[in-house]
Write a protein that holds these residues in place. Structure first.
Motif, PDB file in Angstrom:
ATOM      1  N   LYS A  63      -0.155  -3.232   4.023  1.00  0.00           N
ATOM      2  CA  LYS A  63       0.364  -4.551   4.393  1.00  0.00           C
ATOM      3  C   LYS A  63      -0.730  -5.601   4.229  1.00  0.00           C
ATOM      4  CE  LYS A  63       3.771  -2.999   7.830  1.00  0.00           C
ATOM      5  NZ  LYS A  63       4.224  -3.141   9.249  1.00  0.00           N
ATOM      6  N   ALA A  64      -0.304  -6.811   3.820  1.00  0.00           N
ATOM      7  CA  ALA A  64      -1.179  -7.979   3.763  1.00  0.00           C
ATOM      8  C   ALA A  64      -0.640  -8.983   4.772  1.00  0.00           C
ATOM      9  CB  ALA A  64      -1.203  -8.581   2.361  1.00  0.00           C
ATOM     10  N   GLY A  65      -1.313  -9.097   5.900  1.00  0.00           N
ATOM     11  CA  GLY A  65      -0.757  -9.891   6.988  1.00  0.00           C
ATOM     12  C   GLY A  65       0.506  -9.222   7.513  1.00  0.00           C
ATOM     13  N   ASP A  66       1.636  -9.974   7.482  1.00  0.00           N
ATOM     14  CA  ASP A  66       2.924  -9.413   7.899  1.00  0.00           C
ATOM     15  C   ASP A  66       3.764  -8.937   6.711  1.00  0.00           C
ATOM     16  OD1 ASP A  66       2.313  -9.996  10.533  1.00  0.00           O
ATOM     17  OD2 ASP A  66       3.190 -12.010  10.440  1.00  0.00           O
ATOM     18  N   GLU A  67       3.241  -9.062   5.496  1.00  0.00           N
ATOM     19  CA  GLU A  67       3.989  -8.695   4.291  1.00  0.00           C
ATOM     20  C   GLU A  67       3.638  -7.270   3.858  1.00  0.00           C
ATOM     21  OE1 GLU A  67       4.567 -10.182  -0.369  1.00  0.00           O
ATOM     22  OE2 GLU A  67       3.411 -11.386   1.074  1.00  0.00           O
ATOM     23  N   THR A  68       4.672  -6.445   3.651  1.00  0.00           N
ATOM     24  CA  THR A  68       4.467  -5.064   3.203  1.00  0.00           C
ATOM     25  C   THR A  68       4.363  -5.038   1.686  1.00  0.00           C
ATOM     26  OG1 THR A  68       5.701  -4.192   5.095  1.00  0.00           O
ATOM     27  CG2 THR A  68       5.398  -2.734   3.204  1.00  0.00           C
ATOM     28  N   LEU A  69       3.238  -4.563   1.173  1.00  0.00           N
ATOM     29  CA  LEU A  69       3.019  -4.480  -0.269  1.00  0.00           C
ATOM     30  C   LEU A  69       3.387  -3.104  -0.822  1.00  0.00           C
ATOM     31  CD1 LEU A  69      -0.443  -6.305  -0.515  1.00  0.00           C
ATOM     32  CD2 LEU A  69       1.855  -7.298  -0.690  1.00  0.00           C
ATOM     33  N   ILE A  70       3.096  -2.020  -0.075  1.00  0.00           N
ATOM     34  CA  ILE A  70       3.385  -0.655  -0.513  1.00  0.00           C
ATOM     35  C   ILE A  70       3.973   0.115   0.671  1.00  0.00           C
ATOM     36  CG2 ILE A  70       2.430   1.530  -1.358  1.00  0.00           C
ATOM     37  CD1 ILE A  70       0.244  -0.021  -2.766  1.00  0.00           C
ATOM     38  N   SER A  71       5.081   0.820   0.433  1.00  0.00           N
ATOM     39  CA  SER A  71       5.665   1.742   1.417  1.00  0.00           C
ATOM     40  C   SER A  71       6.374   2.834   0.618  1.00  0.00           C
ATOM     41  CB  SER A  71       6.635   1.011   2.343  1.00  0.00           C
ATOM     42  OG  SER A  71       7.184   1.899   3.290  1.00  0.00           O
ATOM     43  N   PRO A  85      -0.919 -11.739  -2.065  1.00  0.00           N
ATOM     44  CA  PRO A  85      -0.396 -13.110  -2.099  1.00  0.00           C
ATOM     45  C   PRO A  85      -1.543 -14.111  -2.032  1.00  0.00           C
ATOM     46  CG  PRO A  85      -0.018 -12.111   0.055  1.00  0.00           C
ATOM     47  CD  PRO A  85      -0.519 -11.013  -0.836  1.00  0.00           C
ATOM     48  N   GLU A  86      -1.314 -15.293  -2.603  1.00  0.00           N
ATOM     49  CA  GLU A  86      -2.340 -16.326  -2.554  1.00  0.00           C
ATOM     50  C   GLU A  86      -2.594 -16.733  -1.105  1.00  0.00           C
ATOM     51  OE1 GLU A  86      -1.433 -19.623  -5.011  1.00  0.00           O
ATOM     52  OE2 GLU A  86      -1.394 -18.456  -6.874  1.00  0.00           O
ATOM     53  N   HIS A  87      -3.873 -16.953  -0.786  1.00  0.00           N
ATOM     54  CA  HIS A  87      -4.221 -17.295   0.581  1.00  0.00           C
ATOM     55  C   HIS A  87      -5.404 -18.243   0.574  1.00  0.00           C
ATOM     56  CE1 HIS A  87      -6.163 -13.527  -0.684  1.00  0.00           C
ATOM     57  NE2 HIS A  87      -7.217 -13.914   0.019  1.00  0.00           N
ATOM     58  N   GLY A  88      -5.347 -19.230   1.477  1.00  0.00           N
ATOM     59  CA  GLY A  88      -6.416 -20.216   1.584  1.00  0.00           C
ATOM     60  C   GLY A  88      -7.446 -19.886   2.643  1.00  0.00           C
ATOM     61  N   GLU A  89      -7.274 -18.757   3.331  1.00  0.00           N
ATOM     62  CA  GLU A  89      -8.243 -18.293   4.322  1.00  0.00           C
ATOM     63  C   GLU A  89      -8.281 -16.773   4.277  1.00  0.00           C
ATOM     64  OE1 GLU A  89      -5.117 -18.510   8.098  1.00  0.00           O
ATOM     65  OE2 GLU A  89      -6.821 -19.876   7.985  1.00  0.00           O
ATOM     66  N   PRO A  90      -9.342 -16.132   4.820  1.00  0.00           N
ATOM     67  CA  PRO A  90      -9.438 -14.666   4.759  1.00  0.00           C
ATOM     68  C   PRO A  90      -8.166 -13.990   5.257  1.00  0.00           C
ATOM     69  CG  PRO A  90     -11.496 -15.582   5.561  1.00  0.00           C
ATOM     70  CD  PRO A  90     -10.535 -16.734   5.455  1.00  0.00           C
ATOM     71  N   LEU A  91      -7.744 -12.943   4.512  1.00  0.00           N
ATOM     72  CA  LEU A  91      -6.474 -12.262   4.775  1.00  0.00           C
ATOM     73  C   LEU A  91      -6.740 -10.827   5.225  1.00  0.00           C
ATOM     74  CD1 LEU A  91      -3.330 -12.340   4.548  1.00  0.00           C
ATOM     75  CD2 LEU A  91      -3.599 -11.560   2.190  1.00  0.00           C
ATOM     76  N   GLU A 110      -6.043   1.383   8.869  1.00  0.00           N
ATOM     77  CA  GLU A 110      -7.402   0.895   8.656  1.00  0.00           C
ATOM     78  C   GLU A 110      -7.316  -0.515   8.080  1.00  0.00           C
ATOM     79  OE1 GLU A 110     -11.094   2.060   5.746  1.00  0.00           O
ATOM     80  OE2 GLU A 110     -10.106   3.690   6.836  1.00  0.00           O
ATOM     81  N   THR A 111      -8.167  -1.428   8.551  1.00  0.00           N
ATOM     82  CA  THR A 111      -8.084  -2.843   8.174  1.00  0.00           C
ATOM     83  C   THR A 111      -9.314  -3.271   7.382  1.00  0.00           C
ATOM     84  OG1 THR A 111      -6.781  -3.327  10.161  1.00  0.00           O
ATOM     85  CG2 THR A 111      -7.804  -5.203   9.040  1.00  0.00           C
ATOM     86  N   LYS A 112      -9.052  -4.035   6.319  1.00  0.00           N
ATOM     87  CA  LYS A 112     -10.107  -4.679   5.547  1.00  0.00           C
ATOM     88  C   LYS A 112      -9.715  -6.137   5.332  1.00  0.00           C
ATOM     89  CE  LYS A 112     -11.767  -0.555   3.123  1.00  0.00           C
ATOM     90  NZ  LYS A 112     -12.102   0.059   1.808  1.00  0.00           N
ATOM     91  N   THR A 113     -10.701  -6.983   5.015  1.00  0.00           N
ATOM     92  CA  THR A 113     -10.469  -8.429   4.856  1.00  0.00           C
ATOM     93  C   THR A 113     -10.598  -8.831   3.400  1.00  0.00           C
ATOM     94  OG1 THR A 113     -11.324  -8.852   7.079  1.00  0.00           O
ATOM     95  CG2 THR A 113     -11.200 -10.732   5.585  1.00  0.00           C
ATOM     96  N   SER A 114      -9.582  -9.551   2.927  1.00  0.00           N
ATOM     97  CA  SER A 114      -9.618 -10.093   1.567  1.00  0.00           C
ATOM     98  C   SER A 114     -10.161 -11.514   1.621  1.00  0.00           C
ATOM     99  CB  SER A 114      -8.210 -10.092   0.957  1.00  0.00           C
ATOM    100  OG  SER A 114      -8.185 -10.815  -0.264  1.00  0.00           O
TER     101      SER A 114
END
Length: 207
Positions: A63-71, A85-91, A110-114
């Motif tokens: 997931k990227a934020g609240d959006e599911t990219l892979i399931s 997705p395009e983002h103007g702040e760290p995601l 596990e969480t990482k920051t884009s």
């Protein structure tokens, strides 16, 4: 002899127990090591690489934020890369794997920051006044070229002095021959008067 045999059997039993423990530990550790996943995050994408899992019914979720990219469910391996997705702040990007052969082989979330991608600086475009040539005036056609102005020296050049005048005063309209003409006229008048008087005397003498 019997004591020696017992001692030998005891040594063999200890060695066999140690070997079995070693083999069991290796067998138990192998799946754990094989199930170690690999994934990475950049400013615009996320990649995941899963190998040596159970033959089926494993599940991966990203997931990227609240959006599911892979399931998706997968078998022994799973490799995929998806755009973020395009983002103007760290995601925040999270990944989780549920293994079908036991919870001990599952991991996450596990969480990482884009980070935010650097955008190239736009090239400035010339303004309309710089790119558009000046239009000709209504009184001047496009083919005509403006005439060069007369040199400043020609307009300010002093007027030529009349030749022979020297430093005399400017002429007032009367010629220098005026006295001569007046004298001739006076002589003609006098001569005419004399002729008239002579003619009268002559007539009086004849009569």
């Amino acid at each position: 002899m019997t004591a020696l045999r017992l001692r030998w059997q005891r040594s063999v039993a200890i060695a066999a127990t140690g070997a079995a423990a070693f083999v069991g530990t290796a067998i138990a550790a192998a799946p754990a090591q094989a199930h170690t996943p690999s994934w990475s995050v950049t400013c615009d994408s996320v990649s995941i690489d899963l190998k040596m899992y159970a033959p089926k019914d494993n599940k991966v979720t990203i997931k990227a934020g609240d959006e599911t990219l892979i399931s998706e469910t997968f078998g022994r391996s799973f490799q995929k890369k998806v755009d973020l997705p395009e983002h103007g702040e760290p995601l925040k990007v999270t990944a989780q794997v549920v293994a079908s052969d036991g919870d001990r082989f599952s991991w996450g979330p596990e969480t990482k920051t884009s980070p935010v991608c650097d955008k190239p600086t736009p090239t400035p475009t010339p303004s309309e006044s710089e790119s558009t040539p000046p239009s000709p005036s209504p009184s001047q056609s496009p083919s005509e070229k403006p005439e060069p102005s007369a040199p400043e020296s020609s307009s300010s050049a002093p007027a030529e002095k009349p030749q022979g005048g020297g430093d005399d005063l400017a002429e007032t309209g009367s010629s220098s021959n005026t006295p001569m003409i007046a004298g001739i006229a006076a002589a003609v008048v006098i001569a005419g008067g004399g002729l008239v008087a002579f003619a009268r005397k002559r007539r009086s003498s004849q009569s």
